[in-house]
Design a protein around this motif. Structure first.
Motif, PDB file in Angstrom:
ATOM      1  N   SER A  65       0.821  -1.196   0.000  1.00 43.78           N
ATOM      2  CA  SER A  65       0.000   0.000   0.000  1.00 43.78           C
ATOM      3  C   SER A  65       0.866   1.263   0.000  1.00 43.78           C
ATOM      4  CB  SER A  65      -0.905   0.010   1.236  1.00 43.78           C
ATOM      5  OG  SER A  65      -1.548   1.261   1.368  1.00 43.78           O
ATOM      6  N   LEU A  67       0.284   3.539   1.810  1.00 48.30           N
ATOM      7  CA  LEU A  67       0.324   3.970   3.210  1.00 48.30           C
ATOM      8  C   LEU A  67       1.714   3.745   3.806  1.00 48.30           C
ATOM      9  CD1 LEU A  67      -3.107   2.562   4.422  1.00 48.30           C
ATOM     10  CD2 LEU A  67      -2.531   4.958   3.977  1.00 48.30           C
ATOM     11  N   LYS A 108      -8.154  22.803  -6.991  1.00 52.44           N
ATOM     12  CA  LYS A 108      -8.049  22.822  -5.521  1.00 52.44           C
ATOM     13  C   LYS A 108      -7.167  23.972  -5.052  1.00 52.44           C
ATOM     14  CE  LYS A 108      -8.761  20.382  -1.590  1.00 52.44           C
ATOM     15  NZ  LYS A 108      -8.022  21.159  -0.619  1.00 52.44           N
ATOM     16  N   PRO A 259      -3.110  14.571   2.648  1.00 49.45           N
ATOM     17  CA  PRO A 259      -3.699  13.239   2.831  1.00 49.45           C
ATOM     18  C   PRO A 259      -5.198  13.229   2.563  1.00 49.45           C
ATOM     19  CG  PRO A 259      -2.163  13.722   4.614  1.00 49.45           C
ATOM     20  CD  PRO A 259      -2.312  14.986   3.822  1.00 49.45           C
ATOM     21  N   GLY A 260      -5.628  12.250   1.769  1.00 47.90           N
ATOM     22  CA  GLY A 260      -7.041  12.057   1.481  1.00 47.90           C
ATOM     23  C   GLY A 260      -7.580  12.862   0.324  1.00 47.90           C
ATOM     24  N   VAL A 261      -6.798  13.803  -0.213  1.00 47.05           N
ATOM     25  CA  VAL A 261      -7.270  14.644  -1.307  1.00 47.05           C
ATOM     26  C   VAL A 261      -7.233  13.913  -2.638  1.00 47.05           C
ATOM     27  CG1 VAL A 261      -6.765  16.751  -2.635  1.00 47.05           C
ATOM     28  CG2 VAL A 261      -6.665  16.785  -0.138  1.00 47.05           C
ATOM     29  N   HIS A 262      -6.223  13.092  -2.839  1.00 46.93           N
ATOM     30  CA  HIS A 262      -6.088  12.345  -4.087  1.00 46.93           C
ATOM     31  C   HIS A 262      -5.304  11.074  -3.782  1.00 46.93           C
ATOM     32  CE1 HIS A 262      -6.517  11.912  -8.342  1.00 46.93           C
ATOM     33  NE2 HIS A 262      -5.220  11.921  -8.594  1.00 46.93           N
ATOM     34  N   GLY A 263      -5.384  10.079  -4.666  1.00 42.04           N
ATOM     35  CA  GLY A 263      -4.658   8.841  -4.421  1.00 42.04           C
ATOM     36  C   GLY A 263      -4.728   7.906  -5.608  1.00 42.04           C
ATOM     37  N   THR A 265      -4.284   3.451  -5.975  1.00 37.69           N
ATOM     38  CA  THR A 265      -3.893   2.169  -5.387  1.00 37.69           C
ATOM     39  C   THR A 265      -2.588   1.654  -5.972  1.00 37.69           C
ATOM     40  OG1 THR A 265      -6.179   1.538  -4.932  1.00 37.69           O
ATOM     41  CG2 THR A 265      -4.574  -0.254  -5.094  1.00 37.69           C
TER      42      THR A 265
END
Length: 386
Positions: A65, A67, A108, A259-263, A265
């Motif tokens: 991940s 992460l 953004k 964090p959490g705005v774009h990603g 996998t």
């Protein structure tokens, strides 16, 4: 029955092996590859150093991940920022995804929605990047597009100046329009884009998906000019055939992409990153890039000289090893006949033959391609007199 959606007009070439600048089909036919997977295999097919890097990473891990910290991603990102105007990188899987990230970041960061692109541009086939693309044939059949994209005439500084205002979030542009016909931007036009973006607080985004990673003789094509874009998008040649894309942005933009705005996998997959690191180790080298420039001049000059008397040829244009031969008619039969004679080339619109050889192409192979192209265009003139 074919179990694939028929989304491609596939050629009658069933590939079984490829190495360097050559492709072999299931009939044993050998082709000189001036497509490079559409500007993807910049080091040719199955470059040994890239293959070795992939095999070494396969013995470590294939996927974890995002992460987790992954040192190879940090190393690759550092290579990209050291050779560009950017300071931070977001990894994804393709050029369309890189442009999606750029569009999201521009909105953004600026708090504005309007994005200017150009007629005959191509930025991808997702809904946002399709909406950014200035070609009706890409839009057709999909209903309402994403709003607030404005398409202007390419190389028209006055036209851009007439619509720029404080509502514009970004201007998204290719230094050479690839799919649109291998059309280079004029230097003064690119300068005006940058100046107007600064004047109105818009981001200056350059799509280097096809032109980047050494294709024009520089790490990125914008580096032929005195430009400093806010965002650069790249993919195709980055991974030597493995799926990877990147959005490179300036430090000021980091605050808007937390964090959490774009990603993604699979963005920055370790196998693709290993391939990209090995690719950049070779291409981001002055001696290698000098050779690309020499080969590009050899190909362009050779084509101009040899095709000077061919009536169907209007112009040879482009930069480095991204060239287009503009003709006065449909080039589809020419491309088909070249393929029958062992040379793989593309079109860029109906009237342009697009040449994207590997950056590792030899001078002998360049001469071979010029000879085949000249013979086919002379034959075309005979069969289709003006």
């Amino acid at each position: 029955m074919d179990s694939l959606f028929a989304t491609y007009n596939r050629w009658n070439v069933n590939v079984v092996s490829a190495e360097g600048s050559k492709i072999i089909d299931d009939q044993g036919n050998e082709y000189l590859d001036f497509v490079s997977g559409i500007a993807v295999n910049n080091l040719g097919n199955r470059h040994q150093k890239v293959q070795q890097a992939i095999l070494e990473q396969l013995d470590q891990y294939w996927h974890v991940s995002n992460l987790y910290h992954q040192e190879p991603q940090q190393t690759l990102a550092k290579m990209l920022v050291e050779h560009s105007a950017g300071d931070a990188v977001f990894f994804c899987n393709s050029g369309a995804e890189a442009n999606e990230a750029a569009i999201k970041l521009a909105r953004k960061y600026t708090g504005k929605s309007k994005i200017i692109t150009f007629k005959q541009s191509f930025h991808g086939r997702t809904f946002a990047t399709m909406s950014a693309t200035g070609q009706e044939k890409i839009h057709s059949g999909f209903g309402p597009l994403l709003q607030e994209f404005t398409y202007l005439q390419y190389n028209d500084s006055d036209g851009l100046a007439s619509v720029m205002d404080d509502s514009v979030a970004a201007v998204l542009i290719e230094v050479i329009q690839g799919e649109g016909g291998v059309i280079p931007a004029q230097p003064e036009f690119l300068t005006s884009v940058e100046v107007l973006c600064k004047q109105y607080g818009a981001l200056f985004i350059i799509d280097e998906v096809q032109t980047g990673i050494g294709r024009t003789g520089k790490p990125f094509a914008y580096q032929h000019f005195n430009l400093s874009p806010d965002i650069i998008t790249v993919a195709k040649g980055l991974g030597s055939g493995l799926p990877i894309g990147a959005m490179i942005g300036k430090a000021k933009l980091k605050e808007a992409f937390g964090p959490g705005v774009h990603g993604s996998t699979f963005g920055g997959n370790p196998i693709s990153v290993a391939a990209a690191k090995a690719t950049l180790d070779i291409i981001f080298n002055d001696e290698f890039l000098n050779e690309v420039n020499e080969k590009g001049k050899l190909l362009k000059t050779g084509l101009k000289n040899e095709l000077a008397g061919v009536e169907s040829v209007l112009e040879v244009r482009g930069c480095g090893l991204m060239l287009g031969i503009a003709c006065n008619g449909d080039v589809s039969p020419i491309i088909s006949n070249l393929r029958e004679n062992g040379l793989l080339v593309l079109n860029a619109g109906p009237n342009v033959i697009r040449l994207l050889p590997p950056l590792t192409i030899t001078k002998e192979e360049i001469q071979q391609a010029i000879k085949l192209i000249k013979a086919e265009l002379i034959k075309f003139d005979i069969l289709h007199p003006v």
